[in-house]
Scaffold this motif. Structure first.
Motif, PDB file in Angstrom:
ATOM      1  N   ASN A 119     -13.513  -8.915  17.699  1.00  0.00           N
ATOM      2  CA  ASN A 119     -12.379  -8.527  16.877  1.00  0.00           C
ATOM      3  C   ASN A 119     -11.554  -9.839  16.988  1.00  0.00           C
ATOM      4  O   ASN A 119     -10.315  -9.890  17.152  1.00  0.00           O
ATOM      5  CB  ASN A 119     -11.788  -7.463  17.339  1.00  0.00           C
ATOM      6  CG  ASN A 119     -11.246  -7.633  18.889  1.00  0.00           C
ATOM      7  OD1 ASN A 119     -11.732  -8.466  19.479  1.00  0.00           O
ATOM      8  ND2 ASN A 119     -10.554  -6.688  19.206  1.00  0.00           N
ATOM      9  N   ALA A 120     -11.992 -10.875  16.564  1.00  0.00           N
ATOM     10  CA  ALA A 120     -11.224 -12.078  16.354  1.00  0.00           C
ATOM     11  C   ALA A 120     -10.353 -12.054  15.432  1.00  0.00           C
ATOM     12  O   ALA A 120      -8.969 -12.528  15.519  1.00  0.00           O
ATOM     13  CB  ALA A 120     -12.336 -13.384  16.139  1.00  0.00           C
ATOM     14  N   GLY A 121     -10.349 -11.315  14.241  1.00  0.00           N
ATOM     15  CA  GLY A 121      -9.193 -11.129  13.354  1.00  0.00           C
ATOM     16  C   GLY A 121      -8.052 -10.502  13.639  1.00  0.00           C
ATOM     17  O   GLY A 121      -6.931 -10.854  13.412  1.00  0.00           O
ATOM     18  N   ASP A 122      -8.078  -9.614  14.731  1.00  0.00           N
ATOM     19  CA  ASP A 122      -7.258  -8.647  15.220  1.00  0.00           C
ATOM     20  C   ASP A 122      -6.491  -9.655  16.497  1.00  0.00           C
ATOM     21  O   ASP A 122      -5.247  -9.230  16.422  1.00  0.00           O
ATOM     22  CB  ASP A 122      -7.613  -7.420  15.719  1.00  0.00           C
ATOM     23  CG  ASP A 122      -8.259  -6.712  14.436  1.00  0.00           C
ATOM     24  OD1 ASP A 122      -7.684  -6.796  13.206  1.00  0.00           O
ATOM     25  OD2 ASP A 122      -9.042  -5.811  14.940  1.00  0.00           O
ATOM     26  N   LEU A 123      -7.207 -10.241  17.131  1.00  0.00           N
ATOM     27  CA  LEU A 123      -6.586 -11.183  18.135  1.00  0.00           C
ATOM     28  C   LEU A 123      -6.056 -12.492  17.932  1.00  0.00           C
ATOM     29  O   LEU A 123      -5.214 -13.068  18.806  1.00  0.00           O
ATOM     30  CB  LEU A 123      -7.570 -11.116  19.497  1.00  0.00           C
ATOM     31  CG  LEU A 123      -8.137  -9.656  19.983  1.00  0.00           C
ATOM     32  CD1 LEU A 123      -8.919  -9.763  21.090  1.00  0.00           C
ATOM     33  CD2 LEU A 123      -6.930  -8.885  20.167  1.00  0.00           C
ATOM     34  N   ASN A 146      -6.780 -10.630  24.681  1.00  0.00           N
ATOM     35  CA  ASN A 146      -6.930  -9.055  24.449  1.00  0.00           C
ATOM     36  C   ASN A 146      -6.107  -8.320  25.635  1.00  0.00           C
ATOM     37  O   ASN A 146      -6.407  -6.943  25.413  1.00  0.00           O
ATOM     38  CB  ASN A 146      -8.197  -8.799  24.261  1.00  0.00           C
ATOM     39  CG  ASN A 146      -9.038  -8.847  25.479  1.00  0.00           C
ATOM     40  OD1 ASN A 146      -8.588  -9.393  26.561  1.00  0.00           O
ATOM     41  ND2 ASN A 146     -10.310  -8.541  25.529  1.00  0.00           N
ATOM     42  N   VAL A 147      -5.429  -8.681  26.441  1.00  0.00           N
ATOM     43  CA  VAL A 147      -4.717  -7.837  27.247  1.00  0.00           C
ATOM     44  C   VAL A 147      -3.672  -7.333  26.592  1.00  0.00           C
ATOM     45  O   VAL A 147      -2.695  -7.974  26.103  1.00  0.00           O
ATOM     46  CB  VAL A 147      -4.415  -8.899  28.502  1.00  0.00           C
ATOM     47  CG1 VAL A 147      -3.783  -7.909  29.749  1.00  0.00           C
ATOM     48  CG2 VAL A 147      -5.466  -9.540  29.179  1.00  0.00           C
ATOM     49  N   THR A 148      -3.292  -5.968  27.018  1.00  0.00           N
ATOM     50  CA  THR A 148      -2.424  -5.074  26.511  1.00  0.00           C
ATOM     51  C   THR A 148      -1.079  -4.971  27.343  1.00  0.00           C
ATOM     52  O   THR A 148      -1.201  -5.581  28.429  1.00  0.00           O
ATOM     53  CB  THR A 148      -2.967  -3.744  26.323  1.00  0.00           C
ATOM     54  OG1 THR A 148      -3.311  -3.012  27.373  1.00  0.00           O
ATOM     55  CG2 THR A 148      -4.168  -3.838  25.082  1.00  0.00           C
ATOM     56  N   LEU A 149      -0.199  -4.306  26.739  1.00  0.00           N
ATOM     57  CA  LEU A 149       1.044  -4.100  27.397  1.00  0.00           C
ATOM     58  C   LEU A 149       0.957  -3.502  28.999  1.00  0.00           C
ATOM     59  O   LEU A 149       0.169  -2.541  29.121  1.00  0.00           O
ATOM     60  CB  LEU A 149       2.095  -3.342  26.536  1.00  0.00           C
ATOM     61  CG  LEU A 149       3.494  -3.237  27.001  1.00  0.00           C
ATOM     62  CD1 LEU A 149       4.437  -4.409  27.013  1.00  0.00           C
ATOM     63  CD2 LEU A 149       4.301  -2.010  26.097  1.00  0.00           C
ATOM     64  N   GLY A 150       1.559  -4.191  29.758  1.00  0.00           N
ATOM     65  CA  GLY A 150       1.740  -3.637  31.226  1.00  0.00           C
ATOM     66  C   GLY A 150       0.504  -3.815  31.943  1.00  0.00           C
ATOM     67  O   GLY A 150       0.186  -3.761  33.321  1.00  0.00           O
ATOM     68  N   CYS A 178      -2.456 -12.484  27.004  1.00  0.00           N
ATOM     69  CA  CYS A 178      -2.029 -11.142  26.315  1.00  0.00           C
ATOM     70  C   CYS A 178      -2.042 -11.315  24.789  1.00  0.00           C
ATOM     71  O   CYS A 178      -2.325 -12.222  24.243  1.00  0.00           O
ATOM     72  CB  CYS A 178      -0.458 -10.970  26.762  1.00  0.00           C
ATOM     73  SG  CYS A 178      -0.094 -10.941  28.417  1.00  0.00           S
ATOM     74  N   GLN A 179      -2.146  -9.961  24.330  1.00  0.00           N
ATOM     75  CA  GLN A 179      -2.181  -9.974  22.707  1.00  0.00           C
ATOM     76  C   GLN A 179      -1.046 -10.656  22.289  1.00  0.00           C
ATOM     77  O   GLN A 179       0.085 -10.752  22.648  1.00  0.00           O
ATOM     78  CB  GLN A 179      -2.257  -8.589  22.542  1.00  0.00           C
ATOM     79  CG  GLN A 179      -3.680  -7.693  22.826  1.00  0.00           C
ATOM     80  CD  GLN A 179      -3.875  -6.353  22.402  1.00  0.00           C
ATOM     81  OE1 GLN A 179      -2.992  -5.778  21.749  1.00  0.00           O
ATOM     82  NE2 GLN A 179      -4.916  -5.826  22.470  1.00  0.00           N
ATOM     83  N   VAL A 180      -1.195 -10.639  20.805  1.00  0.00           N
ATOM     84  CA  VAL A 180      -0.325 -11.127  20.016  1.00  0.00           C
ATOM     85  C   VAL A 180       0.836 -10.185  20.001  1.00  0.00           C
ATOM     86  O   VAL A 180       0.946  -9.064  19.969  1.00  0.00           O
ATOM     87  CB  VAL A 180      -0.404 -11.594  18.450  1.00  0.00           C
ATOM     88  CG1 VAL A 180       0.572 -11.897  17.744  1.00  0.00           C
ATOM     89  CG2 VAL A 180      -1.737 -12.712  18.612  1.00  0.00           C
ATOM     90  N   GLY A 181       2.249 -10.708  20.215  1.00  0.00           N
ATOM     91  CA  GLY A 181       3.366 -10.027  20.275  1.00  0.00           C
ATOM     92  C   GLY A 181       3.813  -9.638  21.906  1.00  0.00           C
ATOM     93  O   GLY A 181       4.871  -9.004  21.946  1.00  0.00           O
ATOM     94  N   THR A 192       4.170  -8.411  28.853  1.00  0.00           N
ATOM     95  CA  THR A 192       5.617  -7.983  28.593  1.00  0.00           C
ATOM     96  C   THR A 192       5.871  -8.042  27.148  1.00  0.00           C
ATOM     97  O   THR A 192       5.458  -8.956  26.350  1.00  0.00           O
ATOM     98  CB  THR A 192       6.689  -8.504  29.492  1.00  0.00           C
ATOM     99  OG1 THR A 192       6.305  -8.561  30.821  1.00  0.00           O
ATOM    100  CG2 THR A 192       7.762  -7.843  29.134  1.00  0.00           C
ATOM    101  N   GLN A 193       6.490  -7.099  26.552  1.00  0.00           N
ATOM    102  CA  GLN A 193       6.896  -7.178  24.851  1.00  0.00           C
ATOM    103  C   GLN A 193       7.614  -8.340  24.972  1.00  0.00           C
ATOM    104  O   GLN A 193       8.760  -8.674  25.643  1.00  0.00           O
ATOM    105  CB  GLN A 193       7.787  -5.747  24.704  1.00  0.00           C
ATOM    106  CG  GLN A 193       7.908  -5.680  23.062  1.00  0.00           C
ATOM    107  CD  GLN A 193       6.826  -5.837  22.374  1.00  0.00           C
ATOM    108  OE1 GLN A 193       5.601  -5.076  22.677  1.00  0.00           O
ATOM    109  NE2 GLN A 193       6.269  -6.401  21.133  1.00  0.00           N
ATOM    110  N   GLN A 194       7.662  -9.052  23.748  1.00  0.00           N
ATOM    111  CA  GLN A 194       8.344 -10.307  23.678  1.00  0.00           C
ATOM    112  C   GLN A 194       9.743  -9.770  22.961  1.00  0.00           C
ATOM    113  O   GLN A 194       9.897  -8.534  22.400  1.00  0.00           O
ATOM    114  CB  GLN A 194       7.864 -11.054  22.374  1.00  0.00           C
ATOM    115  CG  GLN A 194       6.428 -12.004  22.951  1.00  0.00           C
ATOM    116  CD  GLN A 194       5.867 -12.790  21.887  1.00  0.00           C
ATOM    117  OE1 GLN A 194       5.948 -12.461  20.724  1.00  0.00           O
ATOM    118  NE2 GLN A 194       5.407 -13.999  22.454  1.00  0.00           N
TER     119      GLN A 194
END
Length: 363
Positions: A119-123, A146-150, A178-181, A192-194
């Motif tokens: 899923n390169a387009g999403d990450l 691709n690591v998500t929040l927390g 981490c994922q974008v954002g 952590t959330q930006q």
């Protein structure tokens, strides 16, 4: 290819005396391959168009990373090829190699060496470039961003040397998977959330704009276009038209001054010519008055008396073709139209009286 990591950079800090100077077919050593201090640019014994092979000889490069690489002319026939999709050109630029799977060894900041996720387009981060197609190289190892929040993440801190007017300083660039954002917190190692604009920050990665100002708050991103109020455009427009009008007015007065100067020069020239003409006319009047004041009769001081007393009798030929004196002719020519007839009559009368004066002297 010899993999390079942050841990091996410390050992390779001291540059070689012959770094980057050995040409093709010259001797070299792969142990001198290193990353330049502060910039982490790859360097070695061989020059910019060759690499050090396993045999210790500088060989022409087999691939290139840039469209216009350093050291080559634009139309150089020996320009190495670009690697096709699914392959990459390492720092040594020896040959194209296949992309590295997750967990494999990669080179510093070479996210393009890692295989992208399905899923390169999403990450993928196409705005700030924190990863390449969702893949990231951290601590010389390939990961997917691709690591998500927390969730637990991996962080890499790379110190760079920056130079400014006051000297130099260290700028630490921190990256994670981490994922974008999101960003990987260096203390908790969790995504952590930006932060939004205006929030308190200590690093660029903490801000959604990737720009933590010196004041410690998140500022606008560098790629955000600047918008100005209407009054700015009004002021700029007035300044432009005011400058144009001011230029035209200034040129008008400048040319007017130049015209006045030229006019003054012409007036001065006319005055000088007029004064010169008046002087000539005054000289003419003075000469005419002097000629007309000469006596008609003979005398001891008369020019005519001297002339006729000393000359021999006039011959027949001289009587038929009388000659006036050069002084008389010049005087007649110099006299203007207003006194020319009077002076001519005087000269004619005196020439008619000349025979009577000679007859009287004969008796």
């Amino acid at each position: 290819m010899l993999p390079l990591t942050l841990f091996s950079v410390i050992y390779l800090f001291a540059p070689s005396a012959l770094a980057g100077s050995v040409q093709i077919n010259g001797s070299c050593s792969q142990s001198n391959n290193r990353l330049t201090v502060g910039t982490y640019e790859f360097d070695g014994d061989c020059d910019s168009v060759s690499f050090c092979n396993s045999g210790g000889v500088c060989q022409a490069k087999g691939c290139r990373r840039d469209i216009f690489p350093f050291g080559y002319a634009q139309d150089d026939p020996n320009l190495p090829k670009l690697c096709p999709s699914g392959q990459f050109c390492p720092d040594e630029e020896d040959a194209c190699q296949s992309l590295i799977a997750v967990g494999g060894t990669c080179q510093l900041n070479r996210d393009d060496e890692c295989q992208p996720p399905p899923n390169a387009g999403d990450l993928a981060d196409n705005r700030f470039g924190t990863n390449v197609d969702g893949a990231v190289c951290l601590n010389a190892q390939c990961y997917w961003a691709n690591v998500t929040l927390g969730q637990t993440c991996v962080v890499e801190n790379t110190p760079y040397i920056v130079y400014f007017s006051g000297g130099e300083a260290i700028d630490i660039v921190s990256r994670g998977n981490c994922q974008v954002g999101l960003y990987c917190d260096s203390q908790s190692l969790q995504c952590t959330q930006q932060l939004a604009l205006g929030a308190t920050c200590v690093a660029d990665k903490e801000c959604s704009s990737m720009n933590c100002l010196a004041s410690g708050v998140c500022g606008e991103a560098f790629d955000v276009p600047r918008h100005f109020g209407t009054w700015v455009y009004v002021v700029v427009g007035i300044g432009i038209f005011g400058g144009m009008i001011g230029t035209l007015v200034g040129l008008f007065f400048l040319h007017a001054r130049q015209r006045d100067q030229e006019r003054e020069k012409r007036i001065q020239y006319w005055r000088e010519q007029n004064a010169f003409r008046q002087n000539i006319m005054q000289m003419r009047d003075t000469a005419r008055a002097s000629l007309l004041s000469l006596p008609l009769g003979g005398g001891t001081n008369s020019a005519r008396s001297t002339l006729y007393d000393e000359q021999s009798p006039i011959t027949q030929h001289q009587q038929q073709q009388p000659k006036g004196s050069g002084l008389r002719k010049m005087s007649v020519d110099d006299v203007g139209s207003d006194g020319e007839m009077d002076l001519a009559n005087v000269v004619r009368e005196r020439e008619d009286d000349a025979p009577r004066f000679r007859s009287a002297r004969a008796f």
